[in-house]
Scaffold this active site. Structure first.
Site, PDB file in Angstrom:
ATOM      1  N   ARG A   1     -94.904  86.341 -41.813  1.00  0.00           N
ATOM      2  CA  ARG A   1     -94.479  85.591 -40.634  1.00  0.00           C
ATOM      3  C   ARG A   1     -94.511  86.503 -39.413  1.00  0.00           C
ATOM      4  O   ARG A   1     -94.381  87.721 -39.520  1.00  0.00           O
ATOM      5  CB  ARG A   1     -93.070  85.031 -40.829  1.00  0.00           C
ATOM      6  CG  ARG A   1     -92.918  84.130 -42.055  1.00  0.00           C
ATOM      7  CD  ARG A   1     -91.471  83.730 -42.257  1.00  0.00           C
ATOM      8  NE  ARG A   1     -91.287  82.844 -43.409  1.00  0.00           N
ATOM      9  CZ  ARG A   1     -91.016  83.259 -44.642  1.00  0.00           C
ATOM     10  NH1 ARG A   1     -90.874  84.562 -44.886  1.00  0.00           N
ATOM     11  NH2 ARG A   1     -90.867  82.399 -45.627  1.00  0.00           N
TER      12      ARG A   1
ATOM     13  N   LYS B   1     -86.761  85.690 -44.819  1.00  0.00           N
ATOM     14  CA  LYS B   1     -85.635  84.795 -44.595  1.00  0.00           C
ATOM     15  C   LYS B   1     -84.498  85.139 -45.545  1.00  0.00           C
ATOM     16  O   LYS B   1     -84.717  85.429 -46.720  1.00  0.00           O
ATOM     17  CB  LYS B   1     -86.075  83.339 -44.797  1.00  0.00           C
ATOM     18  CG  LYS B   1     -87.032  82.834 -43.724  1.00  0.00           C
ATOM     19  CD  LYS B   1     -87.335  81.366 -43.918  1.00  0.00           C
ATOM     20  CE  LYS B   1     -88.215  80.840 -42.787  1.00  0.00           C
ATOM     21  NZ  LYS B   1     -88.509  79.396 -42.938  1.00  0.00           N
TER      22      LYS B   1
ATOM     23  N   HIS C   1     -98.818  81.519 -37.298  1.00  0.00           N
ATOM     24  CA  HIS C   1     -98.611  80.647 -38.452  1.00  0.00           C
ATOM     25  C   HIS C   1     -99.946  80.155 -38.994  1.00  0.00           C
ATOM     26  O   HIS C   1    -100.127  80.014 -40.215  1.00  0.00           O
ATOM     27  CB  HIS C   1     -97.724  79.466 -38.066  1.00  0.00           C
ATOM     28  CG  HIS C   1     -97.327  78.598 -39.219  1.00  0.00           C
ATOM     29  ND1 HIS C   1     -96.543  79.048 -40.256  1.00  0.00           N
ATOM     30  CD2 HIS C   1     -97.627  77.301 -39.506  1.00  0.00           C
ATOM     31  CE1 HIS C   1     -96.361  78.070 -41.137  1.00  0.00           C
ATOM     32  NE2 HIS C   1     -97.010  77.004 -40.705  1.00  0.00           N
TER      33      HIS C   1
ATOM     34  N   ARG D   1    -101.366  82.905 -41.041  1.00  0.00           N
ATOM     35  CA  ARG D   1    -100.643  82.945 -42.318  1.00  0.00           C
ATOM     36  C   ARG D   1    -101.196  81.888 -43.268  1.00  0.00           C
ATOM     37  O   ARG D   1    -101.439  82.161 -44.448  1.00  0.00           O
ATOM     38  CB  ARG D   1     -99.161  82.729 -42.045  1.00  0.00           C
ATOM     39  CG  ARG D   1     -98.253  82.570 -43.276  1.00  0.00           C
ATOM     40  CD  ARG D   1     -96.808  82.511 -42.784  1.00  0.00           C
ATOM     41  NE  ARG D   1     -95.873  81.995 -43.788  1.00  0.00           N
ATOM     42  CZ  ARG D   1     -95.248  82.751 -44.689  1.00  0.00           C
ATOM     43  NH1 ARG D   1     -95.504  84.043 -44.756  1.00  0.00           N
ATOM     44  NH2 ARG D   1     -94.378  82.216 -45.534  1.00  0.00           N
TER      45      ARG D   1
ATOM     46  N   HIS E   1     -91.922  82.768 -50.341  1.00  0.00           N
ATOM     47  CA  HIS E   1     -91.304  81.462 -50.567  1.00  0.00           C
ATOM     48  C   HIS E   1     -90.325  81.551 -51.729  1.00  0.00           C
ATOM     49  O   HIS E   1     -90.634  82.148 -52.767  1.00  0.00           O
ATOM     50  CB  HIS E   1     -92.364  80.406 -50.873  1.00  0.00           C
ATOM     51  CG  HIS E   1     -93.152  79.985 -49.684  1.00  0.00           C
ATOM     52  ND1 HIS E   1     -94.415  79.449 -49.774  1.00  0.00           N
ATOM     53  CD2 HIS E   1     -92.856  80.025 -48.358  1.00  0.00           C
ATOM     54  CE1 HIS E   1     -94.862  79.169 -48.566  1.00  0.00           C
ATOM     55  NE2 HIS E   1     -93.942  79.499 -47.690  1.00  0.00           N
TER      56      HIS E   1
ATOM     57  N   TYR F   1     -97.401  74.242 -48.507  1.00  0.00           N
ATOM     58  CA  TYR F   1     -97.889  75.080 -47.423  1.00  0.00           C
ATOM     59  C   TYR F   1     -99.371  75.384 -47.557  1.00  0.00           C
ATOM     60  O   TYR F   1    -100.064  75.569 -46.574  1.00  0.00           O
ATOM     61  CB  TYR F   1     -97.080  76.373 -47.422  1.00  0.00           C
ATOM     62  CG  TYR F   1     -97.343  77.282 -46.252  1.00  0.00           C
ATOM     63  CD1 TYR F   1     -96.734  77.043 -45.033  1.00  0.00           C
ATOM     64  CD2 TYR F   1     -98.194  78.368 -46.368  1.00  0.00           C
ATOM     65  CE1 TYR F   1     -96.959  77.859 -43.961  1.00  0.00           C
ATOM     66  CE2 TYR F   1     -98.430  79.200 -45.299  1.00  0.00           C
ATOM     67  CZ  TYR F   1     -97.811  78.950 -44.088  1.00  0.00           C
ATOM     68  OH  TYR F   1     -98.047  79.757 -43.033  1.00  0.00           O
TER      69      TYR F   1
END
Length: 365
Positions: free
Chosen positions: A217, A241, A311, A314, A337, A346
């Site tokens: 990211r 994250k 993005h 990615r 993820h 995705y």
């Protein structure tokens, strides 16, 4: 409490004290216990304040009076005001998270949000560059800076992109050539025009190489420190994250770009505010993700490619990995993820690969 926008702060202050305390305690729980990012906490708080403001307007003066009908009424009101399905899904998730926490904390007699349904979010996948287009994009800084064809004063009028600090002073004394209108040209008394123009493409090249080579990211690549790069094994240590750490490999072209940046580029842009940041902005501080997005878009436009963002790079990296035969779970690990379902949504497999697999495997092909 993470600082939301002015309107949310005003609604927060207008809530009864017990509800204000509940919002602050929930924000503290998200930040310290759940280890959510400041951005995530701000989004949850904004949704929660809106919900409780709606509940007060419906006559709920105590948190224990919050029930499923209030939650549904709040979402219905959001829908009538034009909220998108993705926004409604996120707000329903915020309400469910708060309800579950409040029930565990003894503030609600029951977890009223457990039965709250939300519309399925429609997720649009970004466009995917072909492999040759991705290569052209990451190699663009080696050829020229964005919009280098015309002097800055001839460039189309546009709002200057944000930098890592204050707006950049682009006035340089007697530059030997017109300075290209780059989203993040370094400037200042200690940096001449030639030095800045030489250092910035090196930074841009390593930014693009890492985004495409690793699929990380934009916030993750901007958060890298010099010590997060393992040159021997060619991997970077990424904090994604929720503060989850993972190691992501990169290839030889990215290694060359890193070597050039660390040897010739970063020393020219380093300053008192640099710290250990790997990628630096115009004033020597850590490169801002917003500026990184501007840089990617500018090079894509200059190279005549479809509109592209970090993005999109990615997504392109993940797609090219799958088309090359990578295992879906390996791609899940690379992307960071938490569930395989996220990776399945995705990424996608191209029609060409499906046709090739069909021709190779099916006896009636």
């Amino acid at each position: 409490m993470s600082r939301p926008d002015r309107g949310t702060r005003a609604m927060h202050q207008a809530l009864p004290s017990a509800l204000r305390d509940a919002v602050d305690d929930f924000a503290e729980h998200l930040s310290r216990v759940r280890n959510r990012s400041a951005h995530t906490v701000r989004a949850y708080v904004t949704d929660l304040v809106s919900l409780l403001d709606h509940a007060v307007r419906m006559g709920c003066v105590d948190l224990a009076e919050l029930d499923l009908s209030v939650l549904r009424s709040w979402l219905a009101r959001q829908r009538t005001t034009g909220a998108a399905r993705t926004s409604l899904a996120r707000r329903a998730a915020s309400a469910r998270a708060f309800s579950a926490w409040a029930h565990r904390a003894g503030l609600l007699p029951a977890d009223v949000g457990a039965a709250l349904a939300s519309p399925r979010a429609h997720r649009e996948l970004p466009s995917v560059l072909r492999a040759d287009q991705a290569a052209a994009l990451v190699e663009a800084p080696s050829r020229q800076a964005p919009a280098q064809q015309a002097p800055a004063q001839q460039a189309p009028a546009m709002a200057p992109p944000p930098t890592d600090t204050a707006p950049v002073d682009r006035t340089l004394a007697d530059p030997p050539h017109p300075v290209p209108p780059h989203p993040d040209l370094p400037a200042g008394p200690a940096r001449g025009a030639a030095e800045g123009v030489e250092a910035v493409p090196l930074r841009d090249r390593v930014l693009l190489e890492l985004l495409y080579a690793t699929g990380v990211r934009v916030s993750e690549v901007c958060g890298l420190d010099v010590g997060d790069v393992d040159h021997g094994r060619r991997v970077i240590r990424v904090f994604g994250k929720g503060g989850r750490e993972r190691s992501v490999p990169y290839g030889v072209p990215a290694q060359r770009a890193l070597d050039d940046w660390l040897r010739r580029g970063r020393p020219a842009m380093v300053g008192a505010r640099s710290g250990d940041a790997l990628l630096l902005g115009a004033r020597g501080g850590r490169l801002n993700p917003t500026t990184a997005r501007q840089i990617v878009g500018a090079y894509a436009e200059t190279a005549g490619l479809p509109r592209t963002s970090p993005h999109g790079l990615r997504h392109s990296a993940a797609t090219h990995l799958l088309e090359g035969g990578a295992d879906l779970r390996a791609v899940q690990e690379l992307l960071g993820h938490s569930s395989l379902a996220s990776t399945q949504i995705y990424t996608h497999v191209s029609v060409e690969r499906l046709r090739a697999a069909y021709r190779q495997a099916h006896p009636r092909a």
